[in-house]
Design a protein around this motif. Sequence first.
Motif, PDB file in Angstrom:
ATOM      1  N   ARG A 110       0.779  -1.152  -0.035  1.00  0.00           N
ATOM      2  CA  ARG A 110      -0.206   0.002   0.061  1.00  0.00           C
ATOM      3  C   ARG A 110       0.754   1.297   0.049  1.00  0.00           C
ATOM      4  O   ARG A 110       0.625   2.090  -0.723  1.00  0.00           O
ATOM      5  N   ARG A 111       1.943   1.414   0.713  1.00  0.00           N
ATOM      6  CA  ARG A 111       2.700   2.661   0.662  1.00  0.00           C
ATOM      7  C   ARG A 111       3.735   2.717  -0.210  1.00  0.00           C
ATOM      8  O   ARG A 111       4.422   3.757  -0.431  1.00  0.00           O
ATOM      9  N   THR A 112       3.772   1.435  -1.039  1.00  0.00           N
ATOM     10  CA  THR A 112       4.650   1.474  -2.391  1.00  0.00           C
ATOM     11  C   THR A 112       3.748   1.981  -3.705  1.00  0.00           C
ATOM     12  O   THR A 112       4.412   2.605  -4.659  1.00  0.00           O
ATOM     13  N   ILE A 113       2.347   2.201  -3.571  1.00  0.00           N
ATOM     14  CA  ILE A 113       1.600   2.433  -4.632  1.00  0.00           C
ATOM     15  C   ILE A 113       1.937   3.973  -5.219  1.00  0.00           C
ATOM     16  O   ILE A 113       2.060   3.890  -6.451  1.00  0.00           O
ATOM     17  N   PRO A 114       2.217   4.751  -4.376  1.00  0.00           N
ATOM     18  CA  PRO A 114       2.730   6.196  -5.068  1.00  0.00           C
ATOM     19  C   PRO A 114       3.858   6.009  -5.836  1.00  0.00           C
ATOM     20  O   PRO A 114       3.999   6.687  -6.700  1.00  0.00           O
ATOM     21  N   HIS A 115       4.887   5.227  -5.383  1.00  0.00           N
ATOM     22  CA  HIS A 115       6.008   5.128  -5.903  1.00  0.00           C
ATOM     23  C   HIS A 115       5.612   4.410  -7.099  1.00  0.00           C
ATOM     24  O   HIS A 115       6.204   5.009  -8.501  1.00  0.00           O
ATOM     25  N   MET A 116       4.891   3.250  -7.327  1.00  0.00           N
ATOM     26  CA  MET A 116       4.519   2.814  -8.615  1.00  0.00           C
ATOM     27  C   MET A 116       3.924   3.820  -9.475  1.00  0.00           C
ATOM     28  O   MET A 116       4.152   3.671 -10.811  1.00  0.00           O
ATOM     29  N   LEU A 117       2.907   4.529  -9.008  1.00  0.00           N
ATOM     30  CA  LEU A 117       2.037   5.375  -9.902  1.00  0.00           C
ATOM     31  C   LEU A 117       2.979   6.481 -10.495  1.00  0.00           C
ATOM     32  O   LEU A 117       2.827   6.871 -11.675  1.00  0.00           O
ATOM     33  N   GLY A 118       4.006   7.105  -9.737  1.00  0.00           N
ATOM     34  CA  GLY A 118       5.029   7.869 -10.078  1.00  0.00           C
ATOM     35  C   GLY A 118       5.794   7.385 -11.277  1.00  0.00           C
ATOM     36  O   GLY A 118       6.154   8.365 -12.133  1.00  0.00           O
ATOM     37  N   ILE A 119       6.111   6.131 -11.210  1.00  0.00           N
ATOM     38  CA  ILE A 119       7.053   5.604 -12.237  1.00  0.00           C
ATOM     39  C   ILE A 119       6.190   5.736 -13.621  1.00  0.00           C
ATOM     40  O   ILE A 119       6.821   6.102 -14.485  1.00  0.00           O
ATOM     41  N   GLU A 120       5.207   5.065 -13.409  1.00  0.00           N
ATOM     42  CA  GLU A 120       4.218   5.049 -14.550  1.00  0.00           C
ATOM     43  C   GLU A 120       3.878   6.437 -15.344  1.00  0.00           C
ATOM     44  O   GLU A 120       3.913   6.575 -16.350  1.00  0.00           O
ATOM     45  N   PHE A 121       3.887   7.421 -14.229  1.00  0.00           N
ATOM     46  CA  PHE A 121       3.458   8.757 -14.824  1.00  0.00           C
ATOM     47  C   PHE A 121       4.756   9.478 -15.526  1.00  0.00           C
ATOM     48  O   PHE A 121       4.618   9.706 -16.658  1.00  0.00           O
ATOM     49  N   GLY A 122       5.997   9.192 -14.784  1.00  0.00           N
ATOM     50  CA  GLY A 122       7.044   9.924 -15.286  1.00  0.00           C
ATOM     51  C   GLY A 122       7.400   9.272 -16.627  1.00  0.00           C
ATOM     52  O   GLY A 122       8.108  10.165 -17.516  1.00  0.00           O
ATOM     53  N   PHE A 123       7.320   7.793 -16.533  1.00  0.00           N
ATOM     54  CA  PHE A 123       7.855   7.242 -17.687  1.00  0.00           C
ATOM     55  C   PHE A 123       6.914   7.448 -19.107  1.00  0.00           C
ATOM     56  O   PHE A 123       7.365   7.512 -20.090  1.00  0.00           O
ATOM     57  N   GLY A 124       5.749   7.684 -18.773  1.00  0.00           N
ATOM     58  CA  GLY A 124       4.627   7.875 -19.894  1.00  0.00           C
ATOM     59  C   GLY A 124       4.980   9.330 -20.405  1.00  0.00           C
ATOM     60  O   GLY A 124       5.053   9.284 -21.756  1.00  0.00           O
ATOM     61  N   ILE A 125       5.033  10.363 -19.854  1.00  0.00           N
ATOM     62  CA  ILE A 125       5.757  11.549 -19.952  1.00  0.00           C
ATOM     63  C   ILE A 125       6.886  11.583 -20.848  1.00  0.00           C
ATOM     64  O   ILE A 125       7.276  12.169 -21.942  1.00  0.00           O
ATOM     65  N   LEU A 126       7.783  10.700 -20.298  1.00  0.00           N
ATOM     66  CA  LEU A 126       9.155  10.722 -20.930  1.00  0.00           C
ATOM     67  C   LEU A 126       9.277   9.843 -22.459  1.00  0.00           C
ATOM     68  O   LEU A 126       9.528  10.361 -23.218  1.00  0.00           O
ATOM     69  N   LEU A 127       8.321   8.891 -22.353  1.00  0.00           N
ATOM     70  CA  LEU A 127       7.824   8.340 -23.804  1.00  0.00           C
ATOM     71  C   LEU A 127       7.493   9.181 -24.753  1.00  0.00           C
ATOM     72  O   LEU A 127       7.799   9.269 -25.773  1.00  0.00           O
ATOM     73  N   LEU A 128       6.402  10.059 -24.295  1.00  0.00           N
ATOM     74  CA  LEU A 128       5.662  11.159 -25.220  1.00  0.00           C
ATOM     75  C   LEU A 128       7.034  12.020 -25.472  1.00  0.00           C
ATOM     76  O   LEU A 128       7.005  12.401 -26.803  1.00  0.00           O
ATOM     77  N   ALA A 129       7.639  12.462 -24.728  1.00  0.00           N
ATOM     78  CA  ALA A 129       8.601  13.601 -25.100  1.00  0.00           C
ATOM     79  C   ALA A 129       9.758  13.054 -26.131  1.00  0.00           C
ATOM     80  O   ALA A 129      10.099  13.571 -27.017  1.00  0.00           O
ATOM     81  N   VAL A 130      10.199  11.977 -25.781  1.00  0.00           N
ATOM     82  CA  VAL A 130      11.196  11.106 -26.888  1.00  0.00           C
ATOM     83  C   VAL A 130      10.403  11.031 -28.117  1.00  0.00           C
ATOM     84  O   VAL A 130      11.254  11.111 -29.099  1.00  0.00           O
ATOM     85  N   GLY A 131       9.190  10.605 -28.069  1.00  0.00           N
ATOM     86  CA  GLY A 131       8.342  10.234 -29.289  1.00  0.00           C
ATOM     87  C   GLY A 131       8.308  11.366 -30.256  1.00  0.00           C
ATOM     88  O   GLY A 131       8.346  11.354 -31.665  1.00  0.00           O
ATOM     89  N   VAL A 132       8.204  12.766 -29.667  1.00  0.00           N
ATOM     90  CA  VAL A 132       8.094  13.870 -30.292  1.00  0.00           C
ATOM     91  C   VAL A 132       9.259  14.744 -30.768  1.00  0.00           C
ATOM     92  O   VAL A 132       9.269  15.960 -31.030  1.00  0.00           O
ATOM     93  N   GLY A 133      10.551  13.962 -30.170  1.00  0.00           N
ATOM     94  CA  GLY A 133      11.656  14.708 -30.717  1.00  0.00           C
ATOM     95  C   GLY A 133      12.895  15.013 -29.703  1.00  0.00           C
ATOM     96  O   GLY A 133      13.855  15.395 -29.840  1.00  0.00           O
TER      97      GLY A 133
END
Length: 198
Positions: free
Chosen positions: A37-60
């Motif tokens: 339960r206390r690790t859920i924010p960590h997991m969600l932060g990884i997903e959010f941050g990596f999703g934004i990174l993927l989009l940024a890399v994808g657009v240049g």
Amino acid sequence: MTTDLLLALFTFALVSSVTPGPNNIMLMTSGVNFGFRRTIPHMLGIEFGFGILLLAVGVGLGAVIHAVPGLQLVMKVASAAYLLWLAWKIAFSKGSSEADAGVSKPITFLQAALFQWVNPKAWAMALVAMGAYVSGDSPLLSVAVITAAFLLVGIPTASIWTGFGIGLRQFLADPRRLRIFNVAMGLALVATLWPMLR
């Protein structure tokens, strides 16, 4: 995107997400020290941050970083410094009983999200995925599909590593064993710097 290409993309996303790396080492350590339960924010932060990174890399953004050698060096230094800080934090984590008393805290959503920007494995995954699976016919749609593929496998694979940590909790209830585990995980995190420094 053809069915074969989509299957290859999901396979790459799954394999690259579930294999050991900085995020997974930190999730396992958080599972041991703080529970699911206390690790859920960590997991969600990884997903959010990596999703934004993927989009940024994808657009240049990836092309800009490759084109400016000085920026690559800055990224490497920032990555190394942040990984060393996280390794120190992990190695000297106090464990769940002291964590409940406020002595030690799990990595936050924001810390995990920001870490993706200096995580060498995250950058490698994003650059390879965008280089291999972006379609010239519909680049923006394929960037969205690639990002979605990683997000779909991200939470289950993060849960697996957190679960590994939870599975070790009883064995690591002994403070001495927990200290050894945390130091070993801190050193393992430092070892993830090796490919970046070669």
